[in-house]
Design a protein around this motif. Structure first.
Motif, PDB file in Angstrom:
ATOM      1  N   ALA A 677      -5.561   6.776  -0.838  1.00  0.00           N
ATOM      2  CA  ALA A 677      -4.878   8.192  -0.667  1.00  0.00           C
ATOM      3  C   ALA A 677      -3.506   8.223  -0.063  1.00  0.00           C
ATOM      4  CB  ALA A 677      -5.796   9.117  -0.017  1.00  0.00           C
ATOM      5  N   THR A 678      -3.200   7.373   1.150  1.00  0.00           N
ATOM      6  CA  THR A 678      -1.736   7.281   1.674  1.00  0.00           C
ATOM      7  C   THR A 678      -0.914   6.651   1.099  1.00  0.00           C
ATOM      8  OG1 THR A 678      -2.648   5.732   3.127  1.00  0.00           O
ATOM      9  CG2 THR A 678      -2.869   7.899   4.094  1.00  0.00           C
ATOM     10  N   ASP A 679      -1.508   5.585   0.420  1.00  0.00           N
ATOM     11  CA  ASP A 679      -0.403   4.989  -0.497  1.00  0.00           C
ATOM     12  C   ASP A 679       0.143   5.747  -1.745  1.00  0.00           C
ATOM     13  OD1 ASP A 679       0.795   2.383  -1.676  1.00  0.00           O
ATOM     14  OD2 ASP A 679      -0.265   2.969  -3.431  1.00  0.00           O
ATOM     15  N   ALA A 680      -0.742   6.745  -2.145  1.00  0.00           N
ATOM     16  CA  ALA A 680      -0.498   7.640  -3.169  1.00  0.00           C
ATOM     17  C   ALA A 680       0.584   8.779  -2.631  1.00  0.00           C
ATOM     18  CB  ALA A 680      -1.612   8.459  -3.771  1.00  0.00           C
ATOM     19  N   ILE A 681       0.731   9.122  -1.497  1.00  0.00           N
ATOM     20  CA  ILE A 681       1.697   9.853  -1.177  1.00  0.00           C
ATOM     21  C   ILE A 681       2.821   9.505  -0.555  1.00  0.00           C
ATOM     22  CG2 ILE A 681      -0.287  12.107  -0.888  1.00  0.00           C
ATOM     23  CD1 ILE A 681      -0.009  11.302   2.175  1.00  0.00           C
ATOM     24  N   SER A 682       3.000   8.311  -0.595  1.00  0.00           N
ATOM     25  CA  SER A 682       3.765   7.255  -0.107  1.00  0.00           C
ATOM     26  C   SER A 682       5.045   6.993  -1.266  1.00  0.00           C
ATOM     27  CB  SER A 682       3.453   5.885   0.770  1.00  0.00           C
ATOM     28  OG  SER A 682       2.825   6.204   1.811  1.00  0.00           O
ATOM     29  N   THR A 683       6.024   7.376  -0.843  1.00  0.00           N
ATOM     30  CA  THR A 683       7.172   7.293  -1.942  1.00  0.00           C
ATOM     31  C   THR A 683       8.433   6.157  -1.567  1.00  0.00           C
ATOM     32  OG1 THR A 683       8.178   8.966  -1.011  1.00  0.00           O
ATOM     33  CG2 THR A 683       6.548   9.373  -2.932  1.00  0.00           C
ATOM     34  N   SER A 684       7.900   5.513  -0.587  1.00  0.00           N
ATOM     35  CA  SER A 684       9.376   4.588  -0.105  1.00  0.00           C
ATOM     36  C   SER A 684       9.158   3.325  -1.067  1.00  0.00           C
ATOM     37  CB  SER A 684       8.971   4.267   1.318  1.00  0.00           C
ATOM     38  OG  SER A 684       9.806   3.106   1.765  1.00  0.00           O
ATOM     39  N   ILE A 685      10.368   3.287  -1.717  1.00  0.00           N
ATOM     40  CA  ILE A 685      10.403   1.952  -2.629  1.00  0.00           C
ATOM     41  C   ILE A 685      10.748   0.927  -1.803  1.00  0.00           C
ATOM     42  CG2 ILE A 685      11.207   3.507  -4.762  1.00  0.00           C
ATOM     43  CD1 ILE A 685      14.091   2.422  -4.055  1.00  0.00           C
ATOM     44  N   ALA A 686      11.116   0.710  -0.805  1.00  0.00           N
ATOM     45  CA  ALA A 686      11.330  -0.250  -0.021  1.00  0.00           C
ATOM     46  C   ALA A 686      10.048  -1.174   0.642  1.00  0.00           C
ATOM     47  CB  ALA A 686      12.028   0.060   1.407  1.00  0.00           C
ATOM     48  N   ASP A 687       8.907  -0.113   0.800  1.00  0.00           N
ATOM     49  CA  ASP A 687       7.542  -0.585   0.887  1.00  0.00           C
ATOM     50  C   ASP A 687       6.878  -1.113  -0.417  1.00  0.00           C
ATOM     51  OD1 ASP A 687       7.180  -0.140   4.095  1.00  0.00           O
ATOM     52  OD2 ASP A 687       7.855   1.732   3.369  1.00  0.00           O
ATOM     53  N   ASN A 688       6.958  -0.210  -1.325  1.00  0.00           N
ATOM     54  CA  ASN A 688       6.268  -0.277  -2.679  1.00  0.00           C
ATOM     55  C   ASN A 688       7.479  -0.027  -3.831  1.00  0.00           C
ATOM     56  OD1 ASN A 688       4.889  -0.499  -5.007  1.00  0.00           O
ATOM     57  ND2 ASN A 688       3.607   1.247  -4.405  1.00  0.00           N
ATOM     58  N   PRO A 689       8.058  -1.105  -4.534  1.00  0.00           N
ATOM     59  CA  PRO A 689       9.027  -1.097  -5.380  1.00  0.00           C
ATOM     60  C   PRO A 689       8.550  -0.075  -6.605  1.00  0.00           C
ATOM     61  CG  PRO A 689       9.133  -3.274  -4.741  1.00  0.00           C
ATOM     62  CD  PRO A 689       7.651  -2.601  -4.009  1.00  0.00           C
ATOM     63  N   GLN A 690       7.142  -0.257  -6.819  1.00  0.00           N
ATOM     64  CA  GLN A 690       6.662   0.685  -7.927  1.00  0.00           C
ATOM     65  C   GLN A 690       6.313   1.942  -7.492  1.00  0.00           C
ATOM     66  OE1 GLN A 690       6.796  -1.037 -10.847  1.00  0.00           O
ATOM     67  NE2 GLN A 690       7.775  -2.682  -9.803  1.00  0.00           N
ATOM     68  N   ALA A 691       6.672   2.537  -6.235  1.00  0.00           N
ATOM     69  CA  ALA A 691       6.152   3.794  -5.885  1.00  0.00           C
ATOM     70  C   ALA A 691       6.360   5.056  -6.653  1.00  0.00           C
ATOM     71  CB  ALA A 691       6.700   3.896  -4.516  1.00  0.00           C
ATOM     72  N   LEU A 692       7.445   5.034  -7.243  1.00  0.00           N
ATOM     73  CA  LEU A 692       7.925   6.303  -7.938  1.00  0.00           C
ATOM     74  C   LEU A 692       7.176   6.153  -9.504  1.00  0.00           C
ATOM     75  CD1 LEU A 692      11.516   6.708  -6.992  1.00  0.00           C
ATOM     76  CD2 LEU A 692       9.529   7.605  -5.993  1.00  0.00           C
ATOM     77  N   GLN A 693       6.669   5.285 -10.113  1.00  0.00           N
ATOM     78  CA  GLN A 693       6.111   5.035 -11.226  1.00  0.00           C
ATOM     79  C   GLN A 693       4.636   5.013 -11.124  1.00  0.00           C
ATOM     80  OE1 GLN A 693       8.614   2.579 -10.251  1.00  0.00           O
ATOM     81  NE2 GLN A 693       9.976   3.940 -11.118  1.00  0.00           N
ATOM     82  N   THR A 694       4.023   4.829 -10.030  1.00  0.00           N
ATOM     83  CA  THR A 694       2.758   4.831  -9.950  1.00  0.00           C
ATOM     84  C   THR A 694       2.023   6.079  -9.037  1.00  0.00           C
ATOM     85  OG1 THR A 694       2.987   3.404  -7.940  1.00  0.00           O
ATOM     86  CG2 THR A 694       2.775   2.419 -10.043  1.00  0.00           C
ATOM     87  N   ARG A 695       2.550   7.315  -8.915  1.00  0.00           N
ATOM     88  CA  ARG A 695       1.956   8.308  -8.132  1.00  0.00           C
ATOM     89  C   ARG A 695       0.840   8.973  -9.173  1.00  0.00           C
ATOM     90  NH1 ARG A 695       1.982   6.651  -4.260  1.00  0.00           N
ATOM     91  NH2 ARG A 695       2.692   4.650  -5.619  1.00  0.00           N
ATOM     92  N   PRO A 696      -0.282   9.462  -8.464  1.00  0.00           N
ATOM     93  CA  PRO A 696      -1.198   9.974  -9.467  1.00  0.00           C
ATOM     94  C   PRO A 696      -0.830  11.178  -9.629  1.00  0.00           C
ATOM     95  CG  PRO A 696      -1.938   9.692  -7.141  1.00  0.00           C
ATOM     96  CD  PRO A 696      -0.704   8.849  -7.438  1.00  0.00           C
ATOM     97  N   ASN A 697      -1.532  12.111 -10.542  1.00  0.00           N
ATOM     98  CA  ASN A 697      -0.940  13.359 -10.781  1.00  0.00           C
ATOM     99  C   ASN A 697      -1.366  14.363 -10.016  1.00  0.00           C
ATOM    100  OD1 ASN A 697      -3.699  13.784 -11.219  1.00  0.00           O
ATOM    101  ND2 ASN A 697      -3.809  14.170 -13.481  1.00  0.00           N
TER     102      ASN A 697
END
Length: 966
Positions: A677-697
């Motif tokens: 759940a907390t990874d889902a709401i995290s959008t830092s691309i430094a921590d997760n380069p795929q963050a902006l492409q992998t958010r649930p709806n």
């Protein structure tokens, strides 16, 4: 070629070719034209030609260089290119020739055209990283390995730089020095080097060598990460058949001008060369004498050349640098440098012939002394007591009976703080506590030499024995037979061996120099008749390999080659060699490391009870009440968990349960945790380069209200950023979806502590609450007093959230997190079942949590964050005012960010420079890491006990590094 002819040729002024003559030559023979720029040279004329499409180097030399010599250079270039080495190519003239014989104003000259390799030499760097020193050494090894099979008749020539002629050349050129004192110094230093070299010369292998691979004759360029990468090797004018080790000696000598205070760093080049192209022991022993002789030839050759060509600006500009090389070579102990090179070449020193010696202290045979551990993990070291004066002596004196320290141990008492230089921590001898009057005898035959009251040395055949604390010492110069009386102990005795008779060794060595010093200063255990050696440290590299072999790779560690840290104290972390690093990034340890209160609370509670929160014990009630007292009015329920991730995960569940919806707003560039759940709401691309492409709806990221780097700048930009909040809410309204809530750090922690625009949270919270959603303040990083001006980050925005999450510093390292909210929100979760965290709120965690709050109050740490943090920010602002790369300072208290940019208008992130800055800070004894989506911000969040002295040390080091250039 005889020496007189050699010197005559070396005394010729540079060839002269005016621009019109050079342009004519290039047009007629190569069909090229363009702009010309003169490049420096000692004896040749080098002109860079820029045609607009390509660049070349026109090299012109006197005709006294035989064609065969120049053809040998061309053949070597082709040979090395065939072996994959980056060297320039020779361009043929229109008639196919690679070498032109020309005449200009009566000068017979030779000319050729080569590729121009783009880049810059390392000699222009103000700081030379050890990595580049090693790469230069490895490059030498690769070139020599390739040239070992290269043969050409043009290599059989006499050259002034050939170290086989150095002694004769130095003697001949000494009169060129007008300063008699300098002349005597050069003669003495070079004579000593020549004497060391003489016995080794016949054992040195011969081959073709470049003979000038220096920081000036290699070309480098930075990659995208601002790392220097080799582009090519240039200037083959000294190509020769001579001793193989001559190549490395030239490289190492050239490096000394950048290492005036630490010549032993050139051992990195030796180690790297040896790894590529193994060296013989004789070569390793000959290396330092050759470096010294090279330094002598450099200064004398330039002085001689200036007599004949006083207007040669290139030579005159290099002379100060060459004297710098000579002065470093003259000052460094030859025995120490040889020991360092032997160690770098995997040559172990021979054991000293001490068999059959008489014990120095006969009384120890009956009552051996107790060996006392004074290392980094010593049980005698606690709560910073090692900082006391004479700490080691106090520990020894507290031992019953005789006691001694351990040879080769890295002592914690020798560390120092807030200093960039490496502390000398490795003991090269032992200290003993004895009964006063204990007799000493000569272990072997030797001559006593007195140095001061109660101290001196016994010069024996194979080594020297240094003693401090001696009474009734022999007369100066007295020869002692084995077993003769040497005096008696005052009760405190220092004993040290040294192989080099000419050296008075220090008692402590820097860790980087310890292997060389330990080779020169072996254990005196054989003379004492006891085992007094420290156990070897765990191999840090082997330990790292074990970690990498068993620990999941996604769990990263700081730095590619991290120091081995096993101890901390206050705002410092201490490696196993006793170096203290200033901790500028550990926001978990709010009270600092090794706090005695934490140790006591933990030990006591563990000795009583540690269990889960479903049992009934006082600590959980006391801690919950204390947390509620810190929260705004209306907050009356606490959940205890183990981490910030768990706290934020639980906050999401609470929002879902209370609102009846699933959709959450989160802010771009933010990090909230690692659970699903907390990874889902995290959008830092430094921590997760795929963050902006992998958010649930169910996650709706709103534009980051970044007042420095965002689309809208400045503190009054809230209205602009709220338009995106409105747009996301309108979309949810149109789809008939119930909003669960909004989560946001009240201060932008992951972006370095940037303040949100004024009024942003007030309006965002109102819009969310209108739709039945809850407002979550993620205080995990920025709350709990760290900001100095505010205990909670949301206070800066003048708002009160519905849910507060926290962790990090709550337990000073003990796993501890919390969620504080109102009863109606907390009880909404009961419809989904009860909540439980096995270790959350355990007795140990609660007691430690209470103790953290008490210590923060007792030691006034929030006040310290406010006052020292304010000073800190002002000093960082001074860097912004001074250095263009320092773009802005963010945050407050002990949550600060220094953002680095390449251009203040475009705000291009200086990501590579930030990485290099952090690496350089580690070299200077500071731990710092980058943050932000572009990893271009120093995330400054030290323990809250940080002092002004530490602030000054940190800022001064950053200032120094920015001044060196990144």
């Amino acid at each position: 070629m005889p020496l007189s002819t050699l010197l005559q040729r070396s005394s010729l002024p540079n060839p002269v070719l005016d621009p019109l003559q050079a342009e004519s030559l290039l047009r007629r023979h190569y069909g090229l034209h363009g702009t010309l720029k003169s490049l420096g040279s000692q004896q040749d004329l080098n002109l860079r030609l820029d045609t607009g499409q390509a660049r070349y180097v026109l090299k012109v030399c006197h005709a006294s260089y035989a064609e065969q010599e120049l053809h040998a250079q061309h053949a070597a270039l082709a040979h090395l290119r065939a072996h994959g080495l980056p060297v320039p190519a020779v361009l043929p003239a229109v008639d196919g020739s690679t070498l032109l014989s020309i005449e200009a104003d009566g000068q017979p000259l030779r000319a050729r055209l080569l590729d121009y390799i783009e880049g810059q030499p390392l000699g222009e760097l103000q700081h030379l990283p050890t990595r580049l020193i090693a790469e230069l050494g490895a490059l030498c090894g690769r070139v020599d390995l390739a040239l070992a099979e290269f043969h050409h008749p043009g290599l059989q020539r006499t050259l002034q730089w050939d170290p086989r002629h150095a002694v004769a050349l130095i003697e001949h050129l000494l009169p060129a020095l007008p300063d008699a004192e300098r002349q005597a110094q050069v003669r003495q230093v070079c004579a000593a080097a020549a004497e060391r070299l003489q016995a080794l010369a016949e054992h040195l292998p011969l081959q073709a060598v470049h003979l000038d691979i220096t920081d000036d004759n290699t070309v480098w360029a930075r990659d995208e990460q601002r790392q220097w990468q080799l582009q090519g090797v240039i200037d083959f004018s000294d190509l020769l058949h001579t001793w193989r080790i001559a190549e490395l000696s030239i490289t190492c000598a050239g490096l000394l001008h950048q290492l005036p205070d630490d010549p032993l760093r050139i051992a990195s080049a030796v180690r790297a060369y040896h790894a590529v192209n193994p060296l013989h022991e004789a070569e390793l022993r000959a290396l330092w004498p050759l470096i010294v002789l090279r330094a002598g030839v450099l200064v004398l050759s330039s002085a001689h050349h200036l007599q004949h060509d006083p207007h040669n600006a290139y030579i005159r500009a290099n002379l100060d640098c060459e004297w710098g090389i000579f002065d470093v070579a003259a000052a460094a102990p030859a025995a120490l440098m040889e020991a360092a090179f032997l160690e770098a070449g995997d040559c172990s020193p021979l054991a000293l012939p001490l068999d059959g010696c008489t014990p120095l202290l006969p009384a120890l045979a009956a009552q051996p002394p107790r060996g006392v551990d004074l290392g980094v993990l010593s049980p005698h070291c606690e709560a910073g007591n090692w900082q006391q004066a004479d700490f080691d002596r106090q520990v020894l004196e507290a031992q019953p009976g005789a006691a001694c320290t351990l040879h080769g141990q890295y002592r914690l008492s020798q560390t120092h703080i807030d200093r960039a230089d490496e502390p000398a921590t490795c003991a090269l001898g032992v200290q003993l506590k004895l009964a006063p009057g204990s007799a000493l005898v000569a272990p072997l035959e030797g001559i006593w030499q007195r140095h001061d009251e109660g101290q001196g040395c016994l010069r024996m055949a194979s080594c020297t024995l240094w003693i401090i604390g001696l009474q009734q010492a022999p007369a100066e110069g007295q020869r002692l037979a084995q077993g003769d009386a040497l005096g008696s102990s005052s009760g405190w005795l220092t004993v040290q061996l040294c192989r080099a008779a000419e050296l008075r060794p220090p008692f402590f060595a820097k860790p980087s120099e310890a292997p060389a010093w330990l080779a020169l200063c072996p254990s005196p255990g054989a003379l004492l008749g006891i085992a007094c050696e420290a156990p070897p440290l765990v191999d840090a590299q082997a330990l790292l390999a074990r970690r990498d072999a068993s620990f999941a790779r996604s769990q990263k560690h700081y730095y590619q080659q991290p120091p081995h840290i096993e101890r901390g104290w206050r705002n410092y972390l201490i490696d196993m060699h006793g170096r203290s690093y200033l901790d500028m990034l550990n926001n978990v340890a709010v009270l600092g490391h090794g706090h005695p209160r934490m140790a006591a609370e933990s030990a006591r509670q563990w000795s009583l009870l540690n269990t889960n929160s479903r049992f009934h014990y006082a600590a959980i009630a006391e801690f919950s009440e204390r947390l509620l007292a810190l929260a705004p009015p209306g907050f009356d329920r606490v959940f205890l968990v183990n981490s910030g991730t768990e706290a934020n995960d639980l906050a999401i569940r609470l929002a879902w349960a209370y609102s009846g919806g699933r959709d959450l707003l989160s802010v771009l560039e933010a990090y909230h945790g690692w659970s699903v759940a907390t990874d889902a709401i995290s959008t830092s691309i430094a921590d997760n380069p795929q963050a902006l492409q992998t958010r649930p709806n169910w996650v709706h990221a709103v534009e980051a209200p970044n007042t420095f780097r965002g689309r809208y700048r400045g503190a009054d930009s809230a209205a602009h950023y709220l338009r995106d909040v409105d747009a996301k809410l309108a979309m949810l309204d149109a789809q008939g979806r119930q909003l669960a809530g909004f989560i946001c750090e009240p201060v932008y922690g992951n972006a370095g502590g940037i303040a949100l625009p004024r009024g942003y949270l007030q309006q965002a919270y109102a819009k969310v609450r209108e739709r039945g959603g809850v407002c979550i303040a993620d205080e995990v990083q920025v709350g709990y007093g760290r900001l100095g001006e505010y205990f909670w980050g949301f206070e800066e925005q003048g708002v009160v959230p519905d849910i507060i999450t926290m962790a990090k510093g709550m337990g000073n390292g003990q796993p501890l997190g919390a969620v504080i909210t109102r009863r109606e929100i907390a009880e909404a979760l009961e419809a989904e079942g009860y909540f439980f965290s096995s270790a959350g709120g355990s007795p140990v965690s609660c007691r430690i949590g209470l103790a953290v709050l008490e210590v923060m109050e007792d030691e006034q740490l929030v006040q310290n964050a406010r006052e020292v943090g304010g000073y800190f920010k002002a000093r960082l602002q001074g860097l912004v005012d001074k250095h263009p790369l320092a773009g802005a300072v963010h945050g407050s208290g002990f949550y600060l960010g220094l953002e680095l940019v390449r251009d203040r208008i475009t705000q291009e992130p200086a990501s590579g420079e930030t990485h290099q800055l952090c690496e350089r800070l580690r070299e200077l004894g500071i731990f710092m890491q980058p943050t932000g989506d572009y990893l271009n911000i120093l995330k400054i969040k030290p323990p809250m006990v940080t002092t002004r002295a530490s602030v000054d040390y940190f800022v001064d080091c950053v200032d120094r590094i920015l001044g060196e250039g990144l």
